[in-house]
Write a protein that holds these residues in place. Structure first.
Motif, PDB file in Angstrom:
ATOM      1  N   SER A 288      -7.221  -3.463  11.683  1.00 21.09           N
ATOM      2  CA  SER A 288      -6.536  -2.756  12.761  1.00 21.09           C
ATOM      3  C   SER A 288      -5.022  -2.848  12.605  1.00 21.09           C
ATOM      4  CB  SER A 288      -6.962  -3.336  14.108  1.00 21.09           C
ATOM      5  OG  SER A 288      -6.229  -2.775  15.167  1.00 21.09           O
ATOM      6  N   TRP A 289      -4.524  -4.039  12.259  1.00 14.25           N
ATOM      7  CA  TRP A 289      -3.085  -4.183  12.031  1.00 14.25           C
ATOM      8  C   TRP A 289      -2.624  -3.314  10.863  1.00 14.25           C
ATOM      9  CZ3 TRP A 289      -3.047 -10.265  12.354  1.00 14.25           C
ATOM     10  CH2 TRP A 289      -3.081 -10.648  13.698  1.00 14.25           C
ATOM     11  N   LEU A 290      -3.409  -3.254   9.812  1.00  9.80           N
ATOM     12  CA  LEU A 290      -3.056  -2.403   8.679  1.00  9.80           C
ATOM     13  C   LEU A 290      -3.035  -0.934   9.086  1.00  9.80           C
ATOM     14  CD1 LEU A 290      -5.034  -4.208   5.838  1.00  9.80           C
ATOM     15  CD2 LEU A 290      -2.545  -3.940   5.953  1.00  9.80           C
TER      16      LEU A 290
ATOM     17  N   SER B 186       0.833  -1.205   0.000  1.00 11.14           N
ATOM     18  CA  SER B 186       0.000   0.000   0.000  1.00 11.14           C
ATOM     19  C   SER B 186       0.867   1.254   0.000  1.00 11.14           C
ATOM     20  CB  SER B 186      -0.934  -0.005   1.214  1.00 11.14           C
ATOM     21  OG  SER B 186      -1.775   1.119   1.205  1.00 11.14           O
ATOM     22  N   VAL B 187       1.933   1.256   0.798  1.00  9.77           N
ATOM     23  CA  VAL B 187       2.850   2.399   0.809  1.00  9.77           C
ATOM     24  C   VAL B 187       3.523   2.545  -0.547  1.00  9.77           C
ATOM     25  CG1 VAL B 187       5.012   3.263   1.795  1.00  9.77           C
ATOM     26  CG2 VAL B 187       3.231   2.355   3.295  1.00  9.77           C
ATOM     27  N   ALA B 188       4.028   1.431  -1.071  1.00  8.46           N
ATOM     28  CA  ALA B 188       4.737   1.479  -2.348  1.00  8.46           C
ATOM     29  C   ALA B 188       3.829   1.895  -3.499  1.00  8.46           C
ATOM     30  CB  ALA B 188       5.355   0.112  -2.636  1.00  8.46           C
ATOM     31  N   MET B 189       2.554   1.523  -3.428  1.00  8.63           N
ATOM     32  CA  MET B 189       1.596   1.842  -4.490  1.00  8.63           C
ATOM     33  C   MET B 189       0.941   3.203  -4.290  1.00  8.63           C
ATOM     34  SD  MET B 189       0.983  -0.632  -6.834  1.00  8.63           S
ATOM     35  CE  MET B 189      -0.758  -0.522  -7.215  1.00  8.63           C
ATOM     36  N   GLN B 190       1.290   3.887  -3.192  1.00  8.64           N
ATOM     37  CA  GLN B 190       0.615   5.137  -2.828  1.00  8.64           C
ATOM     38  C   GLN B 190      -0.895   4.905  -2.711  1.00  8.64           C
ATOM     39  OE1 GLN B 190       1.985   7.860  -5.932  1.00  8.64           O
ATOM     40  NE2 GLN B 190       3.789   8.411  -4.711  1.00  8.64           N
ATOM     41  N   GLY B 191      -1.218   3.842  -1.993  1.00  9.52           N
ATOM     42  CA  GLY B 191      -2.615   3.466  -1.838  1.00  9.52           C
ATOM     43  C   GLY B 191      -3.351   4.318  -0.828  1.00  9.52           C
TER      44      GLY B 191
ATOM     45  N   ALA C 126       9.834  -8.037  -3.137  1.00 10.07           N
ATOM     46  CA  ALA C 126       9.343  -7.078  -4.124  1.00 10.07           C
ATOM     47  C   ALA C 126       8.820  -5.810  -3.457  1.00 10.07           C
ATOM     48  CB  ALA C 126       8.247  -7.722  -4.972  1.00 10.07           C
ATOM     49  N   ALA C 127       8.090  -5.956  -2.358  1.00  6.41           N
ATOM     50  CA  ALA C 127       7.569  -4.789  -1.663  1.00  6.41           C
ATOM     51  C   ALA C 127       8.699  -3.951  -1.091  1.00  6.41           C
ATOM     52  CB  ALA C 127       6.610  -5.228  -0.559  1.00  6.41           C
ATOM     53  N   THR C 128       9.737  -4.602  -0.579  1.00  5.81           N
ATOM     54  CA  THR C 128      10.909  -3.876  -0.077  1.00  5.81           C
ATOM     55  C   THR C 128      11.594  -3.123  -1.210  1.00  5.81           C
ATOM     56  OG1 THR C 128      11.224  -5.518   1.678  1.00  5.81           O
ATOM     57  CG2 THR C 128      13.127  -4.154   1.087  1.00  5.81           C
ATOM     58  N   GLN C 129      11.765  -3.794  -2.342  1.00  6.46           N
ATOM     59  CA  GLN C 129      12.368  -3.147  -3.510  1.00  6.46           C
ATOM     60  C   GLN C 129      11.540  -1.933  -3.920  1.00  6.46           C
ATOM     61  OE1 GLN C 129      15.080  -4.252  -5.512  1.00  6.46           O
ATOM     62  NE2 GLN C 129      14.707  -3.434  -7.561  1.00  6.46           N
TER      63      GLN C 129
ATOM     64  N   TYR D  44      -9.145  -4.200  -5.764  1.00  5.69           N
ATOM     65  CA  TYR D  44      -9.617  -5.064  -4.677  1.00  5.69           C
ATOM     66  C   TYR D  44      -8.481  -5.714  -3.881  1.00  5.69           C
ATOM     67  CZ  TYR D  44     -14.469  -4.952  -6.388  1.00  5.69           C
ATOM     68  OH  TYR D  44     -15.728  -4.575  -6.752  1.00  5.69           O
ATOM     69  N   SER D  45      -7.368  -6.050  -4.535  1.00  5.67           N
ATOM     70  CA  SER D  45      -6.306  -6.767  -3.820  1.00  5.67           C
ATOM     71  C   SER D  45      -5.704  -5.925  -2.704  1.00  5.67           C
ATOM     72  CB  SER D  45      -5.215  -7.231  -4.783  1.00  5.67           C
ATOM     73  OG  SER D  45      -4.628  -6.132  -5.455  1.00  5.67           O
ATOM     74  N   LEU D  46      -5.864  -4.610  -2.749  1.00  5.34           N
ATOM     75  CA  LEU D  46      -5.506  -3.763  -1.613  1.00  5.34           C
ATOM     76  C   LEU D  46      -6.737  -3.421  -0.773  1.00  5.34           C
ATOM     77  CD1 LEU D  46      -2.835  -1.220  -2.939  1.00  5.34           C
ATOM     78  CD2 LEU D  46      -2.523  -3.121  -1.345  1.00  5.34           C
ATOM     79  N   ARG D  47      -7.779  -2.937  -1.428  1.00  5.68           N
ATOM     80  CA  ARG D  47      -8.947  -2.461  -0.697  1.00  5.68           C
ATOM     81  C   ARG D  47      -9.618  -3.581   0.107  1.00  5.68           C
ATOM     82  NH1 ARG D  47     -14.269  -0.732  -3.733  1.00  5.68           N
ATOM     83  NH2 ARG D  47     -12.786  -0.732  -5.462  1.00  5.68           N
ATOM     84  N   CYS D  48      -9.649  -4.771  -0.447  1.00  4.80           N
ATOM     85  CA  CYS D  48     -10.339  -5.887   0.200  1.00  4.80           C
ATOM     86  C   CYS D  48      -9.390  -6.834   0.932  1.00  4.80           C
ATOM     87  CB  CYS D  48     -11.147  -6.681  -0.822  1.00  4.80           C
ATOM     88  SG  CYS D  48     -12.427  -5.717  -1.643  1.00  4.80           S
TER      89      CYS D  48
END
Length: 522
Positions: free
Chosen positions: A268-270, A240-245, A459-462, A290-294
């Motif tokens: 809550s964790w998110l 979410s951070v990397a995608m500017q979600g 990938a998310a770290t990259q 959806y893969s982020l929102r849901c």
């Protein structure tokens, strides 16, 4: 294969007691990871065990008919066993079931099987002796595990063939895993001064006629799944951070109106992971895909399933699940079907489905993250290469293909094993659970999903590092939890600028996930 490290065993007690109360999934996983065990030494427990064996001995003296003791097994229950052969019958049971195939259970899985069988027999209604129970304790505490082939059980009459390998190890036959090697049991016993036991008339059946292999694997699967819910949530926050979600997708008030507690926990964790001054968005998209929102709704199905899956698994763990039940207190033999593994089959068929959905969720997140059409300005395939060398560098292109392959294989394994009941053993076992196959399937789905998670974490770290490099993300715009996660990953992972093989790094991080290397959420 799961290898426990100090983070996973730091709370292991010196010795776990059998016969004093209910055991938990954590007790089994602790024993799999190296915890020692002991039997309840109270007079009450000892007397209960002894009453069962004394009752059986009196029945034999009176020439009572006892299934599996004075009769053949299964469809052969109409065959009377001559008195002079009764003592040999359990040995034959262990030997003719020595036909397992496939890969062997690993050392920790086999230790878990010892623990689950000991728990069942310690209920005191299986007609086994204290000597037999103590022999299992001896194996566990000497870190000797029976070599058990994975394949050959239909899950009713329990795990007969795989458990025959446990029975054989108690009497000094076949092979065991000791100090990382497969060795003849007799040689290990000789080396350590352990005496094999001789099985009493009911003891072969009591050892083998139960659900202990599927239940042991279910305990191990549960703990891996529990952690996977957490690591997949952390990865989702990083994506979410990397995608500017949009972090408002996880708003507390939003989730208050759909009160699934596990789903609310994931949201809550998110929220905790995304607590930072987020950078300006490079998108006018009001709603993320959806893969982020849901994500809370997908991971939440796993989180919400855990309490009732625990109930199913721990009830089976703490059950007497052989046949017949020997009630020494009331002096009766109860014939039934407690060896049927339907509850574990249900638990594992369910768990492998929700786990595969996690793989699919991360796969969709990665497809977005690496596609320049959807990733809000990140480079093609997350390559870190710039300038004249950029055209020949491909970043995570092949990793994304691998993620897709692992996800597809995980999804393929979600067909319920329990619906494939096969009538067997002269149609005596005409409806069987397939619980052991379901447990093995679940472990395979977990392994594949852990591979997806490993690749997704890298990938998310990259992607986060590339956002920083592009000047679109400052360190104080990342929450402390995500900063710590990225820092930990970067200790063993360099940003991919020039293409390089990533296999060893992927394997390293699969291992870290299986070892539950990072403490996630309270």
């Amino acid at each position: 294969m799961v290898i426990w490290n100090s983070n996973m065993t730091e709370n292991i007690r010196d010795s776990i007691c059998f016969g004093a109360g209910r055991l938990t999934i954590e007790d089994v996983t602790d024993i799999a990871g190296g915890a020692s065990v002991r039997l309840n030494d109270t007079a009450e427990f000892t007397s209960k065990i002894q009453r069962g064996t004394a009752f059986l001995e009196r029945l034999l003296e009176d020439e009572g008919v006892i299934y599996g003791v004075t009769t053949g097994y299964g469809d052969s229950c109409t065959v009377a066993i001559p008195t002079e052969l009764v003592d040999e019958l359990p040995l034959h049971l262990t030997r003719f079931h020595g036909c397992g195939l496939g890969d062997n259970l690993d050392h920790q899985q086999a230790r878990a099987v010892l623990a689950t069988r000991l728990c069942s027999l310690s209920q005191g209604v299986s007609g086994v002796s204290l000597e037999l129970l103590q022999q299992i304790v001896t194996l566990i505490n000497h870190d000797i595990a029976p070599r058990i082939p994975q394949e050959g059980s239909v899950g009713a009459s329990g795990d007969l063939t795989p458990l025959s390998y446990l029975a054989a190890s108690l009497i000094g036959e076949r092979e065991v895993i000791y100090k990382g090697e497969i060795k003849p049991t007799a040689d290990v016993y000789s080396q350590l001064g352990i005496s094999p036991i001789k099985l009493k008339p009911k003891e072969g059946l009591a050892l083998m006629n139960g659900t202990s292999v599927m239940t042991a694997l279910a305990c191990l699967a549960f703990k891996r799944a529990e952690y996977l819910a957490q690591i997949s949530t952390r990865i989702t926050a990083m994506v979410s951070v990397a995608m500017q979600g949009n972090d408002f997708h996880f708003d507390k008030a939003l989730f208050a109106v759909k009160p699934h507690p596990g789903q609310q926990q994931i949201a809550s964790w998110l929220r905790d992971d995304l607590q930072a001054n987020r950078p300006p968005r490079n998108s006018d998209r009001l709603q993320d895909r959806y893969s982020l929102r849901c994500a809370p709704h997908v991971i939440g199905t796993l989180q919400d399933s855990l309490p009732w899956l625990r109930q199913l698994i721990e009830n089976e763990l703490n059950s007497a699940n052989d046949n017949p039940i020997i009630d020494g207190d009331n002096e009766c033999v109860l014939h039934g079907g407690h060896f049927y593994g339907g509850h574990i089959a249900l638990a594992m068929d369910t768990l492998k489905t929700v786990i595969a959905n996690i793989a699919d969720l991360l796969d969709r997140q990665m497809a977005q993250l690496m596609d320049y059409k959807f990733n809000n300005g990140l480079p093609f395939n997350l390559t870190g290469s710039t300038g004249s060398r950029k055209p020949i560098n491909h970043g995570f292109k092949a990793v994304q293909i691998g993620i897709s392959a692992w996800t597809a294989e995980a999804l393929k394994h979600t067909m319920p094993a329990s619906v494939f009941s096969r009538s067997t053993e002269c149609h005596n076992q005409d409806k069987v659970s397939m619980g052991t196959i379901a447990s093995r399937d679940c472990l395979r789905v977990l392994e594949l999903t852990e591979q997806v998670a490993s690749a997704s974490l890298l990938a998310a770290t990259q992607a986060i590092e590339l956002r920083k490099r592009q000047g679109e993300l400052e360190q104080d715009q990342i929450s402390p939890a995500l900063q710590a996660m990225v820092k930990s990953v970067r200790k063993d992972f360099e940003v991919v600028n020039e293409d390089r093989p990533l296999e060893q790094e992927l394997r390293l991080f699969v291992g870290k996930i299986q070892q539950q290397n990072w403490k996630m959420y309270n």
